[in-house]
Design an enzyme around this catalytic site. Structure first.
Site, short mmCIF file in Angstrom:
data_model
loop_
_atom_site.label_atom_id
_atom_site.label_comp_id
_atom_site.label_asym_id
_atom_site.label_seq_id
_atom_site.Cartn_x
_atom_site.Cartn_y
_atom_site.Cartn_z
N ILE A 191 -2.70 5.06 -24.02
CA ILE A 191 -2.35 3.65 -24.14
C ILE A 191 -3.60 2.81 -23.88
O ILE A 191 -4.43 3.15 -23.02
CB ILE A 191 -1.25 3.27 -23.11
N ASN A 216 0.86 -1.17 0.00
CA ASN A 216 0.00 0.00 0.00
C ASN A 216 0.90 1.23 0.00
O ASN A 216 1.57 1.51 1.00
CB ASN A 216 -0.89 -0.02 1.24
N VAL A 217 0.93 1.95 -1.10
CA VAL A 217 1.87 3.06 -1.23
C VAL A 217 1.56 4.21 -0.30
O VAL A 217 2.37 5.13 -0.15
CB VAL A 217 1.96 3.55 -2.69
N ASN A 252 4.88 2.80 -10.37
CA ASN A 252 3.83 2.71 -11.38
C ASN A 252 2.42 2.86 -10.81
O ASN A 252 1.51 3.24 -11.53
CB ASN A 252 3.95 1.37 -12.11
N TYR A 290 -4.87 14.68 -11.45
CA TYR A 290 -3.98 13.72 -12.10
C TYR A 290 -2.80 14.43 -12.76
O TYR A 290 -1.65 14.02 -12.62
CB TYR A 290 -4.77 12.92 -13.13
N SER A 297 3.02 10.88 -17.19
CA SER A 297 2.00 10.92 -18.24
C SER A 297 2.23 12.18 -19.05
O SER A 297 2.78 13.18 -18.54
CB SER A 297 0.59 10.95 -17.63
#
Length: 236
Positions: A177, A52-53, A79, A144, A131
């Site tokens: 992607i 869990n980051v 990632n 984001y 991104s």
């Protein structure tokens, strides 16, 4: 290409993360996939750890286990990430906080938790998954875009901080992607993206994992502090 290397990939159970894990494993690395989601695949060179980051104690425990088993870490791929899209006028504070907590602070948490093991490598590579929206912005993605711009800045900072210890740090900025995230996009959005992409197609996960393989390998041994766009020429 990665024989003898120990790699950790966060968010490695599906999508681009899964492709990176398998790409590394198929090229000789021992790979730890850290995720909260159980994987749907197995590989003789891959092990899985619940990671869990946002939980620093969990990260510390995972780092301790990797240190005990391997003594070092050669490759870290940050990632793991999520989206909670909305235009600024309608964005909820909790959606801002959640995206920042996972996509930005999560990268900070994991890298700080594992940097001592990366320094033991003697030839380590940190790869932040960014991104194109972190470079160009995107309507409806204030949260984001901010986080992806932030992980690019962190990658550049770590290149300066740890280069003298032979740790390289770079970012990959994928365009559109084919993943679960883009699968839900409206058709008109996809058509607009393709119209602005010189190669006139969406990318595949393998396009990104190929870049991640390059940055993890000695083929990129003199490359650090850079952002590689994998976007088909979007916004040229």
């Amino acid at each position: 290409m990665l024989q003898g290397k120990i790699a950790l990939v966060t968010g490695g159970s599906r999508g681009i993360g899964k492709d990176i894990v398998l790409k590394y494993a198929n090229n000789g690395a021992t790979v730890i996939s850290g995720d909260l989601i159980d994987p749907d695949y197995t590989h003789e060179n891959v092990s899985f750890v619940k990671l869990n980051v946002t939980d620093r104690d969990n990260i510390k425990e995972a780092a301790s286990k990797i240190k005990e088993q391997y003594g070092k870490l050669d490759i870290l791929v940050n990632n793991a990430g999520i989206t909670r899209d909305a235009i600024l006028l309608k964005m909820k504070e909790e959606d801002w906080d959640l995206v920042v907590d996972i996509n930005l602070k999560g990268v900070y948490n994991v890298t700080q938790g594992f940097i001592s093991l990366l320094l033991k490598s003697g030839n380590a590579s940190i790869i932040n998954m960014a991104s194109v929206v972190g470079l160009d912005g995107n309507a409806g993605q204030t949260n984001y875009s901010a986080t992806k711009g932030g992980v690019i800045a962190m990658a550049k900072t770590w290149a300066k901080e740890f280069g003298r210890r032979n740790v390289r740090s770079n970012a990959i900025a994928p365009g559109f992607i084919k993943t679960d995230m883009t699968h839900v996009l409206p058709e008109q959005v996809i058509e607009s993206v393709l119209a602005n992409t010189p190669l006139r197609s969406m990318g595949e996960s393998e396009d990104v994992s190929n870049a991640a393989l390059f940055l993890a390998s000695d083929m990129s041994k003199f490359i650090t502090g850079q952002v590689i766009r994998v976007d088909g020429g979007l916004n040229l």
